[in-house]
Every structure is written in structure tokens, then in C-alpha cells.
Enzyme design. Structure first.
Site, PDB file in Angstrom:
ATOM      1  N   ASP A  34     -29.698 -54.754  23.652  1.00  0.00           N
ATOM      2  CA  ASP A  34     -29.966 -56.150  23.314  1.00  0.00           C
ATOM      3  C   ASP A  34     -28.860 -57.041  23.855  1.00  0.00           C
ATOM      4  O   ASP A  34     -27.687 -56.860  23.529  1.00  0.00           O
ATOM      5  CB  ASP A  34     -30.045 -56.313  21.791  1.00  0.00           C
ATOM      6  CG  ASP A  34     -31.325 -55.740  21.233  1.00  0.00           C
ATOM      7  OD1 ASP A  34     -32.405 -56.187  21.655  1.00  0.00           O
ATOM      8  OD2 ASP A  34     -31.253 -54.835  20.383  1.00  0.00           O
ATOM      9  N   ASP A 174     -40.113 -53.169  18.498  1.00  0.00           N
ATOM     10  CA  ASP A 174     -38.683 -53.370  18.258  1.00  0.00           C
ATOM     11  C   ASP A 174     -38.462 -54.136  16.958  1.00  0.00           C
ATOM     12  O   ASP A 174     -38.859 -55.304  16.854  1.00  0.00           O
ATOM     13  CB  ASP A 174     -38.116 -54.167  19.455  1.00  0.00           C
ATOM     14  CG  ASP A 174     -36.616 -54.363  19.408  1.00  0.00           C
ATOM     15  OD1 ASP A 174     -35.940 -53.730  18.576  1.00  0.00           O
ATOM     16  OD2 ASP A 174     -36.118 -55.162  20.237  1.00  0.00           O
TER      17      ASP A 174
HETATM   18  C1  DX5 Z   1     -33.543 -57.070  16.938  1.00  0.00           C
HETATM   19  C2  DX5 Z   1     -33.092 -55.970  17.819  1.00  0.00           C
HETATM   20  C3  DX5 Z   1     -33.403 -54.574  17.372  1.00  0.00           C
HETATM   21  C4  DX5 Z   1     -32.745 -54.157  16.119  1.00  0.00           C
HETATM   22  C5  DX5 Z   1     -33.299 -52.818  15.686  1.00  0.00           C
HETATM   23  O1  DX5 Z   1     -33.337 -58.269  17.627  1.00  0.00           O
HETATM   24  O2  DX5 Z   1     -33.734 -56.156  19.066  1.00  0.00           O
HETATM   25  O3  DX5 Z   1     -33.109 -53.668  18.406  1.00  0.00           O
HETATM   26  O4  DX5 Z   1     -31.383 -54.121  16.259  1.00  0.00           O
HETATM   27  O5  DX5 Z   1     -32.671 -52.433  14.516  1.00  0.00           O
HETATM   28  P1  DX5 Z   1     -33.387 -52.328  13.094  1.00  0.00           P
HETATM   29  O6  DX5 Z   1     -33.926 -50.926  13.000  1.00  0.00           O
HETATM   30  O7  DX5 Z   1     -32.270 -52.540  12.136  1.00  0.00           O
HETATM   31  O8  DX5 Z   1     -34.442 -53.360  12.973  1.00  0.00           O
HETATM   32 ZN    ZN Z   2     -34.316 -55.550  21.235  1.00  0.00          ZN
END
Ligand code: DX5
Ligand code: ZN
Length: 223
Positions: A34, A174
Site C-alpha cells: 500500500d 482488500d
Molecule cells: C487498507 C489496506 C489493507 C489493509 C489490510 O487500505 O489496503 O491492505 O491494511 O489489513 P486488514 O486485514 O487489517 O484490513
Molecule cells: Zn491495499
């Protein structure tokens, strides 16, 4: 075939090399990276320098998620990370078609990301040009959020839209992906699962091999 993409933002940032060793041992298929600009989302995360270091350390393919406004300005910056995928949000770029071309020009597979509230028609006219659709199951920006269940219907409709047109892009989900949310999302058509704090990143003592296997097992329950 289901792929697991571990969200590297959720890993211990002081110990990334060890985290990558653990993720390799757990045989994750990709690293979901990310990139956040403090504008498209109210958070900051991961830039090209650290992603280049990660690329040099591991052979796990990189899946870069640009949660940024005007992603076209940054695509070339990430060429050195040699990712497999780069995703851009449909509403974050003024000329989506051109931006997808830019990604392809650096030898990377383009992906369009849709927020929970972004309607599917946003990608109708580029669907035949992309390798994957990133369907956000939370609003992007933060780990640890709640799964938006209305997205299940969108995944199903997207899968039908692809069938009707003879297309077969990967569908990545996601946000809050875990053993509860995986079965309905995979049944709806998702096949790339981002593993974050809700599934594998549960601290130093977490057994990634076991937790990744649990994710794969939760898929078997529906088939
Ligand atoms: C949200 C991110 C995700 C997140 C996933 O913007 O893109 O990748 O970190 O983690 P969890 O499982 O905590 O939702
Ligand atoms: Zn993401």
C-alpha cells in the site's frame, strides 16, 4: 486457484527482512504494497525506496496499490521495484485509459481499484485491458476496519460482467479479509485475497504458515 497477497504495510516495519523470511516460509503468492499519499487517503505509507529494498531481498511478486491522487505522476517511480501489478483508483486519475497504458509501458500489469462506493461502470470501458480488478472491501487508508458486506453483490456482478464479455481478470479483495469474510467473497468470484491484520499479521508469535493455511482452508469450505 486462490492467491494470497500479504499486506506488507501491516508487517513489523522495524524487522522487514525477518517478516519477508516468514512470509516466504508461509508461501504467500504476492506482497500487497500500500502506497498512501495523505491526500487520496488520510494516511501515509510505503514509498519506492523501501519497496526497492524489498524487491532486492525477496523474489515474492509485488502488487503495488497506489492509494494516491494523480497516480500517473508516480508510476515511473515504481518501475525500479519491478512489480507484477500496479493498481490505480478509477476516480483518482483524470485519464484512466492513459494511466493504464503508462503502467503497461513499464512492463507491469495494470489493475483498476474500486472503493466500496465506486460503481462498476467506472471500469466497464477498460475491463478488457486490465489483468486484475482490486475490489476494496473497506474504504482504503487503514488496517483493522470492518468489511463492507454490500461489496459482495458488486463482486458477483463484476464476475458476471466478465463472463458475459469472455474476460477473466483476477479479482482481488482488500480489507478485513479473514476466515469469516473469505467464503462469501470467494463464492461471489474473488480469487486474490489480501492478508492483513485481520488474518495473519498478529504479532511476533503469530505462525504465518498456519495462518496462511487457515486462509486457504476457509476457501475449501465453499468448494
Ligand atoms: C487498507 C489496506 C489493507 C489493509 C489490510 O487500505 O489496503 O491492505 O491494511 O489489513 P486488514 O486485514 O487489517 O484490513
Ligand atoms: Zn491495499
Amino acid at each position: 486457484m486462490i492467491k494470497i497477497a500479504a499486506s506488507i504495510m501491516c508487517a513489523n516495519q522495524l524487522n522487514l527482512a525477518r517478516e519477508l523470511d516468514r512470509l516466504e516460509a508461509a508461501r504467500v503468492d504476492m506482497l500487497h504494497c500500500d502506497v498512501m499519499d495523505g491526500s487520496y487517503v488520510a494516511n501515509l505509507a510505503m514509498g519506492p525506496y523501501v519497496l526497492e529494498e524489498i524487491r532486492a531481498y525477496t523474489s515474492i511478486p509485488l502488487d503495488i496499490h497506489l492509494a494516491v491522487v494523480e497516480p500517473e505522476k508516480y508510476i515511473k517511480l515504481f518501475a525500479g521495484c519491478k512489480p507484477e501489478f500496479i493498481s490505480v483508483h478509477a476516480e483518482a486519475t483524470r485519464h484512466l485509459h492513459r494511466t493504464l497504458d503508462m503502467i503497461r509501458e513499464i512492463g507491469v500489469k495494470p489493475v483498476v481499484a474500486l472503493n466500496p462506493s465506486t460503481p462498476l461502470p467506472a471500469l466497464r470501458h477498460v475491463l478488457h485491458e486490465i489483468d486484475m480488478v482490486l475490489v476494496m472491501t473497506v474504504d482504503p487508508g487503514f488496517a483493522g476496519q470492518k468489511f463492507v458486506t454490500s461489496v459482495l453483490h458488486k463482486i458477483r456482478t463484476l464476475r458476471e460482467m466478465c463472463w458475459e464479455r469472455g474476460l477473466n481478470p483476477l479479482i482481488e479483495i482488500d480489507g478485513n479479509i479473514n476466515s469469516q469474510t473469505i467464503p462469501p467473497a470467494v463464492a461471489a468470484g474473488a480469487n486474490v485475497l489480501v492478508a492483513g491484520t485481520s488474518s495473519i499479521f498478529k504479532g511476533e508469535d503469530a505462525d504465518y504458515v498456519l495462518l496462511v493455511q487457515q486462509m486457504r482452508d476457509s476457501v475449501k469450505k465453499i468448494s
